[in-house]
Motif scaffolding. Structure first.
Motif, short mmCIF file in Angstrom:
data_model
loop_
_atom_site.label_atom_id
_atom_site.label_comp_id
_atom_site.label_asym_id
_atom_site.label_seq_id
_atom_site.Cartn_x
_atom_site.Cartn_y
_atom_site.Cartn_z
N SER A 284 30.12 -16.05 -72.12
CA SER A 284 29.03 -16.97 -71.86
C SER A 284 29.51 -18.12 -70.98
O SER A 284 30.70 -18.24 -70.66
CB SER A 284 28.45 -17.50 -73.18
OG SER A 284 29.47 -18.09 -73.96
N SER A 285 28.57 -18.97 -70.60
CA SER A 285 28.89 -20.06 -69.68
C SER A 285 29.89 -21.03 -70.31
O SER A 285 29.79 -21.38 -71.49
CB SER A 285 27.60 -20.79 -69.32
OG SER A 285 27.87 -21.86 -68.44
N GLY A 286 30.86 -21.48 -69.51
CA GLY A 286 31.82 -22.48 -69.96
C GLY A 286 32.95 -21.98 -70.81
O GLY A 286 33.67 -22.78 -71.42
N THR A 287 33.16 -20.67 -70.85
CA THR A 287 34.23 -20.13 -71.69
C THR A 287 35.56 -19.99 -70.95
O THR A 287 36.55 -19.60 -71.57
CB THR A 287 33.82 -18.76 -72.26
OG1 THR A 287 33.38 -17.91 -71.20
CG2 THR A 287 32.71 -18.91 -73.29
N GLY A 288 35.60 -20.29 -69.65
CA GLY A 288 36.88 -20.27 -68.93
C GLY A 288 37.12 -19.02 -68.12
O GLY A 288 38.28 -18.73 -67.78
N SER A 290 36.25 -18.32 -64.90
CA SER A 290 36.75 -18.65 -63.56
C SER A 290 38.16 -19.21 -63.62
O SER A 290 38.94 -19.05 -62.67
CB SER A 290 35.80 -19.67 -62.89
OG SER A 290 34.51 -19.12 -62.71
N THR A 291 38.49 -19.86 -64.72
CA THR A 291 39.85 -20.39 -64.88
C THR A 291 40.85 -19.25 -64.94
O THR A 291 41.92 -19.31 -64.31
CB THR A 291 39.92 -21.23 -66.17
OG1 THR A 291 38.98 -22.30 -66.08
CG2 THR A 291 41.31 -21.80 -66.36
N ASN A 322 38.29 -28.07 -58.60
CA ASN A 322 38.16 -27.85 -60.04
C ASN A 322 39.43 -27.24 -60.63
O ASN A 322 39.85 -27.61 -61.73
CB ASN A 322 36.97 -26.95 -60.33
CG ASN A 322 35.65 -27.59 -59.95
OD1 ASN A 322 35.59 -28.80 -59.74
ND2 ASN A 322 34.61 -26.80 -59.83
N ASP A 437 32.63 -18.12 -77.61
CA ASP A 437 32.70 -19.39 -78.34
C ASP A 437 32.70 -19.14 -79.84
O ASP A 437 32.05 -18.20 -80.33
CB ASP A 437 31.49 -20.27 -78.00
CG ASP A 437 31.56 -20.79 -76.58
OD1 ASP A 437 32.67 -21.06 -76.11
OD2 ASP A 437 30.50 -20.90 -75.93
N ARG A 444 32.76 -26.54 -80.57
CA ARG A 444 32.84 -25.19 -80.01
C ARG A 444 34.24 -24.97 -79.46
O ARG A 444 34.77 -25.80 -78.71
CB ARG A 444 31.82 -25.01 -78.88
CG ARG A 444 30.38 -25.15 -79.32
CD ARG A 444 29.44 -25.10 -78.14
NE ARG A 444 29.51 -23.82 -77.45
CZ ARG A 444 28.94 -23.60 -76.27
NH1 ARG A 444 28.31 -24.57 -75.64
NH2 ARG A 444 29.03 -22.41 -75.70
N ARG A 446 37.08 -21.70 -78.01
CA ARG A 446 37.08 -20.41 -77.34
C ARG A 446 38.11 -19.48 -77.97
O ARG A 446 39.19 -19.92 -78.37
CB ARG A 446 37.41 -20.57 -75.85
CG ARG A 446 36.56 -21.59 -75.12
CD ARG A 446 37.07 -21.77 -73.70
NE ARG A 446 36.34 -22.81 -72.98
CZ ARG A 446 36.68 -24.08 -72.95
NH1 ARG A 446 37.74 -24.49 -73.63
NH2 ARG A 446 35.96 -24.96 -72.26
#
Length: 568
Positions: A284-288, A290-291, A322, A437, A444, A446
């Protein structure tokens, strides 16, 4: 009796093809257009017919040494030169060098005599002169259908066109004839009836305000060909056709490993990804996600390999900025040319155009690793089924070239719903990583785990996923009485266990002291007993010695007494 002439033996004749030089087209036609024969290229206005014909001539001259003739019935030579000037094709230079002949035929009843049953003899003469002037092997007639608007007797005109095509064929001219798309037929005037060797249909369609160009070989006499549609792109270098990847799966595989850029993830996968494999990273969004992609890109470049990053959300500068906040420096690799970031909006083109552009970028950059972030955004440009088909073709292409591929998928929701791929690619990928998450203690956190990884032993454990100023860190998940604990819950549980351990340690120390005190008391008692024993033993020995002395005295007295008696 009449003598019969000997029967003429039929000799097999192999169809010779003339390569066009157009990227991808020669591949889907297995060599190009039929050499020495006419080919009809038809389609609606703006689909690229004239460009196809012009590129066929220009590349024929430059790449294959075959001079050409361009006969136009609509545009003037000046218009043609202007239209292709942005492509870097020096048409005037080719004309001046005697390699290309241009002729504009004005369709006017005043210019071409029509006395009853007219013919195209004037066109034959002009065409003959043009061919001989440059010793041409290739001819383009663009757009010959204009003749139908200039003459009234179309029956005779059709017969003349058939004679023209036969005339070109007899002289071994590889000819491209362009025609406008008609209603219910390929061309308005039914030119496909006269050109039976090869027909190519171009299409420019607009669906959902997004335009897409496609090509289909309708027929190709004497040669195998695919009846599928193929997307094509028109850019600053001309036309590029994207073939559908072959259905055979005979591509090579590798046992070599490619580091992920995260040591703990390498450990979970037994050494990293297989080179040339396809990896799906979903969450889901914001879980890393792209990192993790940035870690792979950086590690790939650090090892001297090339990485091509397709981004459908962020610009290259955004990505660089980023990722710098987590210690990933991508700019030096962009400067060195080992990393290339291609950013575009999913709605900027149709899916087919995206596929063509990505295909072209892969061929030009020749990467070792390709990252697509995220593939789920392509659904905004088409249906889920269409995006799936596009991605399957992309994966096939990259696998055939031995390129390691990381596909990032944004999924909605949490929990078990994450274990389904919205693009239905799960069966196609070799390794599937899931980041999700976990909510507890009002926060929250990960976790990451490996859903599958074909051909390698891999961890089945959950790992807590931490994003720090130095990058990603995966730590073993903490198991409590209520399941996996992360973040503050993990810290709280660790503190409780630390307190419990300290209390237990204190109890053990106190018990140890009590045991030591008891041991010292026992040792003291033992010393007292030992001293009493020694004293008793000494007393016994003294008493024994005294008794022995008394016995000796008594014996001596007795002996003396006996002696005294005997003397009396």
């Amino acid at each position: 009796m009449h003598a019969h002439a000997p029967e003429e033996k039929l000799v097999p004749h192999r169809l010779v093809k003339a390569p066009t030089g157009i990227k991808g087209f020669d591949e889907i036609t297995l060599g190009g257009l039929p050499a020495g024969r006419p080919t009809l290229v038809c389609g609606s206005a703006g689909c690229g017919k004239s460009l196809f014909a012009s590129e066929f001539l220009v590349r024929g001259i430059r790449e294959f040494g075959e001079h050409g003739v361009l006969i136009t019935f609509e545009e003037t030579p000046v218009d043609i030169i202007t239209n292709v000037d942005s492509l870097g094709w020096d048409i005037p230079g080719l004309v001046n060098e005697g390699k290309l002949a241009l002729d504009h035929v004005v369709v006017d009843r005043q210019a071409m005599d029509e006395n009853g049953d007219y013919d195209l003899e004037g066109l034959f003469v002009r065409l003959q002169l043009a061919i001989e002037s440059v010793n041409a092997k290739r001819v383009v007639l663009d757009t010959i259908e204009t003749l139908f608007a200039g003459f009234s007797n179309q029956t005779v005109l059709r017969a003349e066109l058939r004679r023209l095509f036969d005339w070109l064929k007899d002289r071994g001219m590889t000819t491209v004839i362009t025609g406008e798309r008609g209603d219910g037929q390929l061309t308005r005037q039914g030119l496909e009836e006269y050109v039976s060797d090869c027909v190519v249909l171009l299409d420019h369609r607009v669906v959902g305000q997004i335009s897409t160009r496609r090509m289909r070989v309708v027929k190709y006499r004497g040669s195998a060909h695919s009846a599928n549609e193929f997307p094509f792109l028109i850019d600053s270098e001309g036309m590029s056709v994207l073939p559908i990847t072959a259905t055979s799966m005979d591509y090579d595989v590798s046992d070599k490993r490619l580091p992920t850029g995260v040591a703990a993830l390498d450990e979970m996968l037994g050494g990293g990804y297989y080179e040339g494999s396809c990896i799906l990273l979903s969450g889901s969004s914001g879980t890393g996600k792209s990192t993790l992609a940035a870690h792979l890109a950086e590690k790939t470049c650090q090892e001297g390999k090339r990485c091509l990053y397709f981004s459908f959300e962020e610009s290259p500068k955004q990505i660089v900025r980023n990722m710098r906040s987590i210690g990933r420096e991508l700019q030096p690799h962009l400067d060195s040319g080992l990393l290339q970031i291609a950013s575009s909006r999913p709605t900027a083109y149709g899916l087919e155009m995206h596929l063509v552009k990505m295909h072209k970028a892969v061929l030009e950059f020749a990467p070792d690793v390709v990252i697509v972030d995220p593939i789920s955004n392509l659904n905004t440009a088409a249906t889920s089924e269409e995006s799936t088909q596009m991605l399957l073709r992309l994966v096939d292409l990259l696998r055939a070239k031995g390129i390691t591929t990381l596909l990032i998928s944004l999924v909605q929701g949490s929990g078990a719903g994450l274990e389904t791929s919205g693009e239905n690619l799960s069966s196609m990928v070799d390794t599937w990583l899931l980041v999700r998450d976990v909510e507890s203690y009002g926060e929250r956190n990960r976790v990451l785990y490996v859903l599958k990884s074909r051909g390698m032993r891999h961890s089945n454990q959950l790992r807590e996923f931490l994003i720090t100023s130095e990058g990603v860190d995966l730590i073993p998940a903490y198991l409590g009485s209520e399941g996996v604990l992360t973040g503050s819950a993990r810290l709280a549980q660790q503190q409780r266990e630390a307190v419990t351990a300290a209390v237990e340690s204190d109890l053990q120390r106190m018990n140890r002291l009590k045991l030591e005190q008891k041991k010292r008391a026992l040792d003291a008692q033992i010393e007292v007993l030992r001293a009493e024993h020694l004293a008793a033993q000494e007393e016994l020995e003294r008493m024994t010695s005294d008794q022995r002395t008394r016995d000796d005295v008594t014996a001596s007295d007795s002996a003396a007494m006996n002696l005294s008696r005997n003397r009396q």
